[in-house]
Design an enzyme around this catalytic site. Structure first.
Site, PDB file in Angstrom:
ATOM      1  CD  GLU A 180      12.884  -0.356   9.928  1.00 57.58           C
ATOM      2  OE1 GLU A 180      13.191   0.603  10.717  1.00 57.58           O
ATOM      3  OE2 GLU A 180      13.496  -1.421   9.632  1.00 57.58           O
TER       4      GLU A 180
ATOM      5  CB  SER B 118       4.134   8.921  11.780  1.00 57.01           C
ATOM      6  OG  SER B 118       2.910   8.371  11.471  1.00 57.01           O
ATOM      7  CB  THR B 119       6.500   7.472  16.158  1.00 60.87           C
ATOM      8  OG1 THR B 119       7.691   7.475  15.903  1.00 60.87           O
ATOM      9  CG2 THR B 119       6.246   6.814  17.406  1.00 60.87           C
TER      10      THR B 119
ATOM     11  CD  GLU C 207      10.267  12.135  12.387  1.00 65.75           C
ATOM     12  OE1 GLU C 207       9.175  11.602  12.487  1.00 65.75           O
ATOM     13  OE2 GLU C 207      11.186  11.451  11.735  1.00 65.75           O
TER      14      GLU C 207
ATOM     15  CB  ALA D  86       0.877   5.565  11.464  1.00 59.59           C
ATOM     16  N   GLY D  87       2.510   3.906  13.789  1.00 59.83           N
ATOM     17  CA  GLY D  87       3.414   2.757  14.288  1.00 59.83           C
ATOM     18  C   GLY D  87       2.538   2.130  15.333  1.00 59.83           C
TER      19      GLY D  87
ATOM     20  CE  LYS E  81      -1.721   2.751   3.025  1.00 58.45           C
ATOM     21  NZ  LYS E  81      -1.566   3.950   2.071  1.00 58.45           N
TER      22      LYS E  81
ATOM     23  CB  CYS F 197      13.145   8.082   9.161  1.00 54.52           C
ATOM     24  SG  CYS F 197      14.079   6.837   8.081  1.00 54.52           S
TER      25      CYS F 197
HETATM   26  P1  NAD Z   1       2.301   8.213   8.256  1.00 57.98           P
HETATM   27  O1  NAD Z   1       2.527   7.420   9.318  1.00 57.98           O
HETATM   28  O2  NAD Z   1       1.107   9.105   8.051  1.00 57.98           O
HETATM   29  O3  NAD Z   1       1.780   7.209   6.964  1.00 57.98           O
HETATM   30  C1  NAD Z   1       2.910   6.163   6.410  1.00 57.98           C
HETATM   31  C2  NAD Z   1       2.137   5.166   5.605  1.00 57.98           C
HETATM   32  O4  NAD Z   1       1.041   4.584   6.605  1.00 57.98           O
HETATM   33  C3  NAD Z   1       0.992   5.745   4.454  1.00 57.98           C
HETATM   34  O5  NAD Z   1       0.930   4.825   3.521  1.00 57.98           O
HETATM   35  C4  NAD Z   1      -0.279   5.988   5.013  1.00 57.98           C
HETATM   36  O6  NAD Z   1      -1.106   5.884   4.284  1.00 57.98           O
HETATM   37  C5  NAD Z   1      -0.290   4.561   5.960  1.00 57.98           C
HETATM   38  N1  NAD Z   1      -0.937   4.747   7.243  1.00 57.98           N
HETATM   39  C6  NAD Z   1      -1.113   5.793   8.062  1.00 57.98           C
HETATM   40  N2  NAD Z   1      -1.804   5.467   9.364  1.00 57.98           N
HETATM   41  C7  NAD Z   1      -2.222   4.079   9.293  1.00 57.98           C
HETATM   42  C8  NAD Z   1      -2.751   3.093   9.932  1.00 57.98           C
HETATM   43  N3  NAD Z   1      -3.231   3.447  11.128  1.00 57.98           N
HETATM   44  N4  NAD Z   1      -2.912   1.891   9.387  1.00 57.98           N
HETATM   45  C9  NAD Z   1      -2.287   1.521   8.335  1.00 57.98           C
HETATM   46  N5  NAD Z   1      -1.607   2.325   7.745  1.00 57.98           N
HETATM   47  C10 NAD Z   1      -1.621   3.744   7.982  1.00 57.98           C
HETATM   48  O7  NAD Z   1       3.940   8.821   7.808  1.00 57.98           O
HETATM   49  P2  NAD Z   1       4.051   9.748   6.875  1.00 57.98           P
HETATM   50  O8  NAD Z   1       3.841  11.072   6.945  1.00 57.98           O
HETATM   51  O9  NAD Z   1       3.754   9.339   5.306  1.00 57.98           O
HETATM   52  O10 NAD Z   1       5.580   9.450   6.675  1.00 57.98           O
HETATM   53  C11 NAD Z   1       6.453  10.125   7.452  1.00 57.98           C
HETATM   54  C12 NAD Z   1       7.205   9.453   8.672  1.00 57.98           C
HETATM   55  O11 NAD Z   1       7.786   8.121   8.183  1.00 57.98           O
HETATM   56  C13 NAD Z   1       8.029  10.271   9.481  1.00 57.98           C
HETATM   57  O12 NAD Z   1       7.826  10.116  10.867  1.00 57.98           O
HETATM   58  C14 NAD Z   1       9.312   9.340   9.380  1.00 57.98           C
HETATM   59  O13 NAD Z   1      10.327   9.562  10.142  1.00 57.98           O
HETATM   60  C15 NAD Z   1       8.904   8.059   9.114  1.00 57.98           C
HETATM   61  N6  NAD Z   1       9.796   7.130   8.402  1.00 57.98           N
HETATM   62  C16 NAD Z   1      10.488   6.325   8.931  1.00 57.98           C
HETATM   63  C17 NAD Z   1      11.389   5.581   8.333  1.00 57.98           C
HETATM   64  C18 NAD Z   1      12.371   4.684   9.017  1.00 57.98           C
HETATM   65  O14 NAD Z   1      12.870   3.787   8.243  1.00 57.98           O
HETATM   66  N7  NAD Z   1      12.303   4.205  10.263  1.00 57.98           N
HETATM   67  C19 NAD Z   1      11.697   5.784   6.900  1.00 57.98           C
HETATM   68  C20 NAD Z   1      10.936   7.029   6.211  1.00 57.98           C
HETATM   69  C21 NAD Z   1       9.971   7.505   7.092  1.00 57.98           C
END
Ligand code: NAD
Length: 481
Positions: free
Chosen positions: A253, A232-233, A388, A235-236, A179, A289
């Site tokens: 991640e 993002s943390t 962040e 969502a994680g 996705k 990140c």
């Molecule tokens: P985000 O968490 O909003 O979205 C990431 C993905 O997850 C998108 O595809 C989104 O549609 C999906 N998503 C969001 N909430 C969800 C849920 N509850 N269940 C399932 N899927 C969901 O993050 P973003 O704003 O798109 O990306 C930026 C973030 O990603 C930053 O915090 C960055 O640090 C992190 N990041 C981490 C790494 C790493 O390897 N640690 C690498 C790149 C980015």
């Protein structure tokens, strides 16, 4: 660019979506639409998971293939991706504002290198090991593929981060539903075309462009066996709770707030270290990140470090991401710029000293630009040092001695990356080992496919890349013989 798609790549075919909902990706530098793709809904996710399930469960299917046979397909996919390198670079850079020079180094080349690396690992893979039993007989220990993988990726390095999941999953014998983030869907279509051309068996890779609701539906889908998430943390944490309840393996991640520790002997000649410093601190407009956005400087050289970083950030060329001279492009979305600007206001409000940037660049009236920004005299407990920001904003924090530097570096909710800058690499490595992060570099930072990448604390769970990343797509089965 006006790229229009009306089908989804699922089960090795281009199928019509269940609804007429669409996603319109937008050029981050010009705010103009770039095309349109279908938005996958829950019914499409069901179809994609069924296709991945069928491909995985088929008795003579992908999972049952000899790893070396899978490796041939992976090499063909790498070739098909390389053929489209220019297209990936152009699409990613337009959608998320990644400077085209950065996209050329990372979003093309790096993903196919990861794929070929894992094809190589697949060729050496020992799937079964037989041990003499302690009480007689023997025991076979099998590394079985974990199953159907839900891979959810963000927009900042869309192809690199997708490949961190596809490559080890394919090597292990898993199938995937990917996705992509709604901001970066056009590159996902190019990937689907490469998958088709490479003859990847139907259902091994399925792609559902959609937002977070469809993502949430996918990760909790009953027919999914493992979740691999980058984002993002916040969502994680959500996904971890879901996977905890379901007892479903998950790799996360997440975000970071890494420290770049400048030691008192560091060479601060920008002609020498500028490129490495840029990669470690401001890569992809700060939307990286692992970016070392907390710069820790010894009090003995603090004024000099402030001057160097102020000159460094102030000298970067800001502009349209498609211009090869651009070093800092726009932020990916209007929402992202608003967020970054609110942190800049907070930094000033909490008493940090702005030494360069802080506003929008002159002359760029369209696109979500902010100036590369440096704050000096930042308190490590302040908001801009703890949260962040995900933009081109650096916080310079003074330290007394090495113990103090390590204490400050470790005083963070995150633990993803970091760097140590020094004339003495051994001294740098000894400081690096005291920092509680999943990865850290001495005088450079770039994730290497041969070694595990990932974080501790709020930066995530598990590792991608390296043989360790492959192990995350396997489960062990013991057969008593
Ligand atoms: P985000 O968490 O909003 O979205 C990431 C993905 O997850 C998108 O595809 C989104 O549609 C999906 N998503 C969001 N909430 C969800 C849920 N509850 N269940 C399932 N899927 C969901 O993050 P973003 O704003 O798109 O990306 C930026 C973030 O990603 C930053 O915090 C960055 O640090 C992190 N990041 C981490 C790494 C790493 O390897 N640690 C690498 C790149 C980015």
């Amino acid at each position: 660019m006006d790229l229009r798609y009306d089908t989804l790549y699922i089960g090795g075919e281009w199928i019509h979506p269940a609804t007429d909902r669409t996603i319109t990706p937008v050029n981050a530098s010009t705010e103009e639409p770039l095309g349109q793709v279908p938005e996958a809904t829950e019914a499409d996710v069901d179809t994609a998971v069924s296709a991945a399930r069928a491909a995985f469960d088929a008795p003579s299917g992908w999972a049952s293939w000899e790893p070396a046979r899978r490796a041939e397909v992976m090499d063909r996919l790498a070739d098909a991706i390389d053929k489209r390198a220019a297209g990936f670079v152009e699409r990613v850079s337009a959608q998320n504002g990644m400077p085209i020079a950065v996209a050329g180094q990372l979003e093309a080349g790096y993903p196919s290198a990861v794929l070929r690396y894992y094809a190589g690992l697949a060729r050496q893979l020992t799937v079964t090991e037989t041990r003499a039993g302690l009480f007689g007989g023997s025991v076979e220990v099998r590394k079985a593929p974990v199953g159907v993988v839900a891979a959810v990726v963000p927009w900042n390095f869309p192809q690199v981060l997708t490949m961190f999941k596809i490559a080890p999953a394919m090597a292990a014998g898993c199938t995937l539903v990917i996705k992509p983030s709604p901001e970066t869907v056009l590159d996902a279509y190019l990937l689907a075309e490469a998958v088709e051309e490479a003859g990847v068996p139907a259902g091994v890779i399925n792609i559902v462009p959609a937002g977070r609701e469809a993502g949430a539906y996918l990760v909790s889908h009953p027919a999914v066996d493992k979740v691999a998430f980058t984002g993002s943390t916040a969502a994680g944490r959500n996904i971890a709770e879901v996977c905890g309840r379901l007892l479903r393996p998950v790799t996360l991640e997440l975000g970071g707030k890494s420290a770049a520790i400048v030691l008192d002997d560091a060479d601060l000649n920008l002609a020498e270290i500028g490129e490495g410093l840029f990669g470690a601190t401001l890569l992809n407009n700060g939307q990286t990140c692992f970016a070392g956005t907390r710069v820790l400087a010894p009090r003995s050289r603090y004024a000099e470090v402030v001057d160097v970083f102020t000159a460094f950030a102030g000298s970067l060329t800001v502009g349209d991401a498609s211009d090869p001279a651009t070093q800092i492009g726009p932020l990916a979305t209007a929402r992202q710029r608003k967020r970054v600007e609110s942190y800049i206001a907070k930094g000033s409000g909490e008493g940090a000293r702005l030494t360069t940037g802080g506003g929008r660049p002159d002359g760029l009236t369209r696109g979500w630009f902010v100036q590369p920004t440096v704050f000096a005299d930042v308190d490590n407990d302040s908001t801009i040092a703890q949260e962040e920001i995900f933009g081109p904003v650096l916080s310079l924090i003074p330290y007394d001695d090495i113990d103090d530097a390590v204490r400050i570096a470790n005083h963070s909710a995150f633990g993803l990356g970091g760097t140590v800058w020094t004339a003495d690499p051994e001294r740098g490595a000894s400081v690096a080992r005291r920092v509680h992060t999943g990865t850290i570099g001495v005088n450079r930072y770039l994730p290497d496919p041969v070694a595990p990448f990932g974080g501790v604390k709020a930066s995530g769970l598990g590792r991608e890349l390296g043989p360790e990343g492959l192990a995350a797509y396997q489960q062990t089965q013991t057969v008593y013989l």
